[in-house]
Design a protein around this motif. Structure first.
Motif, PDB file in Angstrom:
ATOM      1  N   LYS A  80       4.319   2.249   1.250  1.00 52.85           N
ATOM      2  CA  LYS A  80       2.938   2.721   1.325  1.00 52.85           C
ATOM      3  C   LYS A  80       2.171   2.306   0.067  1.00 52.85           C
ATOM      4  O   LYS A  80       2.528   2.694  -1.041  1.00 52.85           O
ATOM      5  CB  LYS A  80       2.940   4.252   1.482  1.00 52.85           C
ATOM      6  CG  LYS A  80       1.565   4.838   1.519  1.00 52.85           C
ATOM      7  CD  LYS A  80       1.395   5.853   2.633  1.00 52.85           C
ATOM      8  CE  LYS A  80      -0.063   6.088   2.892  1.00 52.85           C
ATOM      9  NZ  LYS A  80      -0.445   7.489   2.935  1.00 52.85           N
ATOM     10  N   ASP A 127      -8.190  10.113  -1.789  1.00 52.25           N
ATOM     11  CA  ASP A 127      -7.559  11.386  -1.504  1.00 52.25           C
ATOM     12  C   ASP A 127      -6.342  11.595  -2.432  1.00 52.25           C
ATOM     13  O   ASP A 127      -5.423  10.774  -2.450  1.00 52.25           O
ATOM     14  CB  ASP A 127      -7.113  11.398  -0.033  1.00 52.25           C
ATOM     15  CG  ASP A 127      -6.449  12.708   0.329  1.00 52.25           C
ATOM     16  OD1 ASP A 127      -7.168  13.705   0.486  1.00 52.25           O
ATOM     17  OD2 ASP A 127      -5.201  12.736   0.416  1.00 52.25           O
ATOM     18  N   SER A 166      -8.162   4.618  -0.587  1.00 50.27           N
ATOM     19  CA  SER A 166      -8.236   6.077  -0.536  1.00 50.27           C
ATOM     20  C   SER A 166      -8.694   6.672  -1.856  1.00 50.27           C
ATOM     21  O   SER A 166      -8.430   6.127  -2.925  1.00 50.27           O
ATOM     22  CB  SER A 166      -6.852   6.640  -0.193  1.00 50.27           C
ATOM     23  OG  SER A 166      -6.904   8.047  -0.194  1.00 50.27           O
ATOM     24  N   LYS A 224      -3.824  13.631  -2.479  1.00 48.29           N
ATOM     25  CA  LYS A 224      -2.506  13.754  -1.849  1.00 48.29           C
ATOM     26  C   LYS A 224      -1.980  12.377  -1.431  1.00 48.29           C
ATOM     27  O   LYS A 224      -0.832  12.027  -1.695  1.00 48.29           O
ATOM     28  CB  LYS A 224      -2.644  14.670  -0.626  1.00 48.29           C
ATOM     29  CG  LYS A 224      -1.332  15.011   0.045  1.00 48.29           C
ATOM     30  CD  LYS A 224      -1.510  16.203   0.997  1.00 48.29           C
ATOM     31  CE  LYS A 224      -0.226  16.488   1.774  1.00 48.29           C
ATOM     32  NZ  LYS A 224       0.000  15.564   2.875  1.00 48.29           N
ATOM     33  N   GLU A 225      -2.864  11.608  -0.816  1.00 46.09           N
ATOM     34  CA  GLU A 225      -2.469  10.278  -0.344  1.00 46.09           C
ATOM     35  C   GLU A 225      -2.073   9.369  -1.527  1.00 46.09           C
ATOM     36  O   GLU A 225      -1.097   8.622  -1.444  1.00 46.09           O
ATOM     37  CB  GLU A 225      -3.629   9.649   0.457  1.00 46.09           C
ATOM     38  CG  GLU A 225      -3.180   8.479   1.311  1.00 46.09           C
ATOM     39  CD  GLU A 225      -4.217   8.083   2.362  1.00 46.09           C
ATOM     40  OE1 GLU A 225      -5.428   8.272   2.103  1.00 46.09           O
ATOM     41  OE2 GLU A 225      -3.817   7.573   3.421  1.00 46.09           O
ATOM     42  N   GLU A 242       1.340  10.383  -2.931  1.00 43.51           N
ATOM     43  CA  GLU A 242       2.474  10.088  -2.045  1.00 43.51           C
ATOM     44  C   GLU A 242       2.763   8.599  -1.887  1.00 43.51           C
ATOM     45  O   GLU A 242       3.766   8.226  -1.277  1.00 43.51           O
ATOM     46  CB  GLU A 242       2.214  10.690  -0.650  1.00 43.51           C
ATOM     47  CG  GLU A 242       2.379  12.197  -0.639  1.00 43.51           C
ATOM     48  CD  GLU A 242       1.976  12.823   0.688  1.00 43.51           C
ATOM     49  OE1 GLU A 242       2.042  14.052   0.787  1.00 43.51           O
ATOM     50  OE2 GLU A 242       1.583  12.067   1.614  1.00 43.51           O
ATOM     51  N   ALA A 243       1.897   7.750  -2.409  1.00 35.39           N
ATOM     52  CA  ALA A 243       2.076   6.304  -2.220  1.00 35.39           C
ATOM     53  C   ALA A 243       3.293   5.795  -2.984  1.00 35.39           C
ATOM     54  O   ALA A 243       3.700   6.375  -3.987  1.00 35.39           O
ATOM     55  CB  ALA A 243       0.826   5.579  -2.698  1.00 35.39           C
ATOM     56  N   VAL A 266      -1.468   2.213  -1.826  1.00 34.12           N
ATOM     57  CA  VAL A 266      -2.815   2.783  -1.844  1.00 34.12           C
ATOM     58  C   VAL A 266      -3.655   2.086  -2.918  1.00 34.12           C
ATOM     59  O   VAL A 266      -3.209   1.922  -4.055  1.00 34.12           O
ATOM     60  CB  VAL A 266      -2.781   4.310  -2.093  1.00 34.12           C
ATOM     61  CG1 VAL A 266      -4.177   4.834  -2.416  1.00 34.12           C
ATOM     62  CG2 VAL A 266      -2.225   5.046  -0.881  1.00 34.12           C
TER      63      VAL A 266
END
Lengths: 251, 195
Positions: free
Chosen positions: B2, B32, B30, B34-35, B38-39, B4
């Motif tokens: 992932k 965000d 993003s 959280k996003e 988590e990347a 970002v």
């Protein structure tokens, strides 16, 4: 060491290249993306897309084209032609253009340079200046060199720099299309008086013209169209020759 | 994986997204928190002016999130400069990840530096299979001087930091997404060889 840049210029109308190009290996000779990819692979340092569409619809096509170029091309590119507002620039940069070039709109409304620089930064604002030498004086012209202004090239260039432009693309109307070499005297004066990079345009006909504009004209970059499109000059051979003349280039 | 790309309204992020796509990966834009947290890989882009970009980061609280990230982070151009202690541009404090102050090029050279320069003294896996003195594309008026975190140097008026690294944080002054095959290799190294 920072190298001198070689920049092919593509004229675009309604999202297609105009002025025939002589690339036998192109599947679609009118597709700017395919042409751009070839230039990127064969040693161009940067590309300029100059939009000459006259209609609104043509302009919208340009924004789509910029997105398609950004998707495929791994070198920087500048988009110019008919840009007259912060909104115009915003969409082009968002779609992936690295720089935009403004010309007539800057002459008509010099504050536009400051506004663009404030919003997007100097590094992406190029001001293109077309000028013609008349009775010993360099006069800025508009509409592709057809309409004279009252502005002196060197005064205008200085103002453009003071307003924050990151680069100047200077085309000599006396030299454009002649294939007799660039306007090196005027270029050297610009390059000495100003402290931002100068791109030389107008007059490229053979390899030695590029050598001359980098040495005598003190240019930071040189732009040409037909000599590249019609394969009269290969960028690879051009750069090898520049290298032999101790001009720093990316080989 | 992932990936970002931090979207905070400063930069030509489309080009980075496309460059990653050309390498066969997909990146998400993003802002965000959280996003981003988590990347697997985070890219921190940026073009424009330093102090206004910092204001945008503060407004979205990203200024406190980014220095806390644990996964590999790559700042590009202004992104790299903002990861430094401070910048002369608009006299702003940065994120303080790299212990170096960003200053303006002297008037002895044309400013901004625009074009292709070389990178040397390569000291990181980020440059795996990249040769010394390869050309990369840069556009900038301010630079980070050479410091203990320098992992690549370039020369324009002086030797300066073309890339920096501290722990999981990387920064390149140049634009890998616009630096042809060399840039693609560096981006790929960040995605594949930095963990």
């Amino acid at each position: 060491m920072l190298t001198k840049r070689i920049i092919p210029c593509l004229d675009i109308k309604n999202g297609r290249t105009v002025k025939g190009v002589n690339f036998v290996d192109l599947r679609d000779a009118g597709d700017p993306v395919e042409l751009a990819e070839i230039y990127a692979k064969t040693g161009a340092d940067e590309l300029v897309f100059l939009d000459i569409s006259a209609t609104e619809e043509g302009r919208r096509t340009l924004a789509d084209l910029v997105l398609r170029v950004a998707e495929k091309v791994n070198i920087p590119f500048t988009v110019g032609g008919g840009i007259s507002s912060v909104e115009d620039v915003d969409i082009l940069l968002q779609n992936g253009a690295d720089k935009v070039s403004i010309n007539s709109s800057a002459v008509k409304n010099p504050q536009l340079i400051n506004d663009l620089v404030a919003k997007f930064g100097s590094q992406c604002i190029v001001v293109a200046i077309d000028a013609k030498e008349i009775d010993g004086e360099w006069i800025v012209h508009l509409v592709g060199g057809k309409v004279p202004t009252k502005l002196n090239l060197f005064n205008w260039a200085k103002e453009v720099e003071e307003r924050g432009a990151g680069e100047i693309l200077f085309t000599s109307m006396n030299h454009d299309g002649t294939k007799n070499g660039f306007a090196n005297e005027a270029l050297a004066k610009l390059s000495t008086e100003l402290n931002i990079p100068i791109i030389a345009s107008g007059g490229a006909g053979k390899i030695s013209h590029f050598t001359d504009t980098f040495i005598d004209g003190k240019a930071d970059a040189a732009l040409a169209a037909s000599v590249f499109h019609f394969k009269e000059i290969s960028i690879k051979e051009l750069k090898e020759e520049l290298h032999r003349n101790a001009i720093p280039v990316r080989l | 994986m992932k990936i970002v790309i931090i979207d905070y309204g400063a930069g030509n992020i489309q080009s980075i997204k496309f460059a990653i796509q050309r390498l066969g990966y997909e990146a998400v834009l993003s802002h965000d928190v959280k996003e981003i947290k988590e990347a697997d890989k985070v890219i921190f882009p940026g073009v424009g002016e330093a102090s206004s970009a910092m204001k945008k980061l503060r407004a979205s609280k990203l200024d406190s999130i980014i220095p806390e990230l644990k996964q590999p982070v790559l700042g590009i151009c202004l992104g790299m400069q903002l990861m430094c202690k401070s910048s002369q541009e608009g006299n702003t404090l940065g994120l303080g990840i790299f212990d170096v102050e960003v200053v303006k090029f002297p008037k002895t050279v044309k400013v901004p530096q625009i074009g292709w320069n070389q990178i040397s003294n390569l000291k990181s896996k980020l440059f795996k299979e990249v040769k010394e003195n390869e050309h990369i594309y840069l556009v900038h008026s301010y630079y980070a001087p050479v410091c203990k975190e320098t992992i690549a140097q370039s020369d324009y008026a002086i030797n300066y930091s073309a890339a920096l690294q501290k722990d999981n944080f990387f920064g390149t002054q140049f634009h890998p997404e616009k630096s042809s095959l060399v840039g693609e290799r560096i981006l790929k190294n960040f995605l594949v060889h930095i963990n």
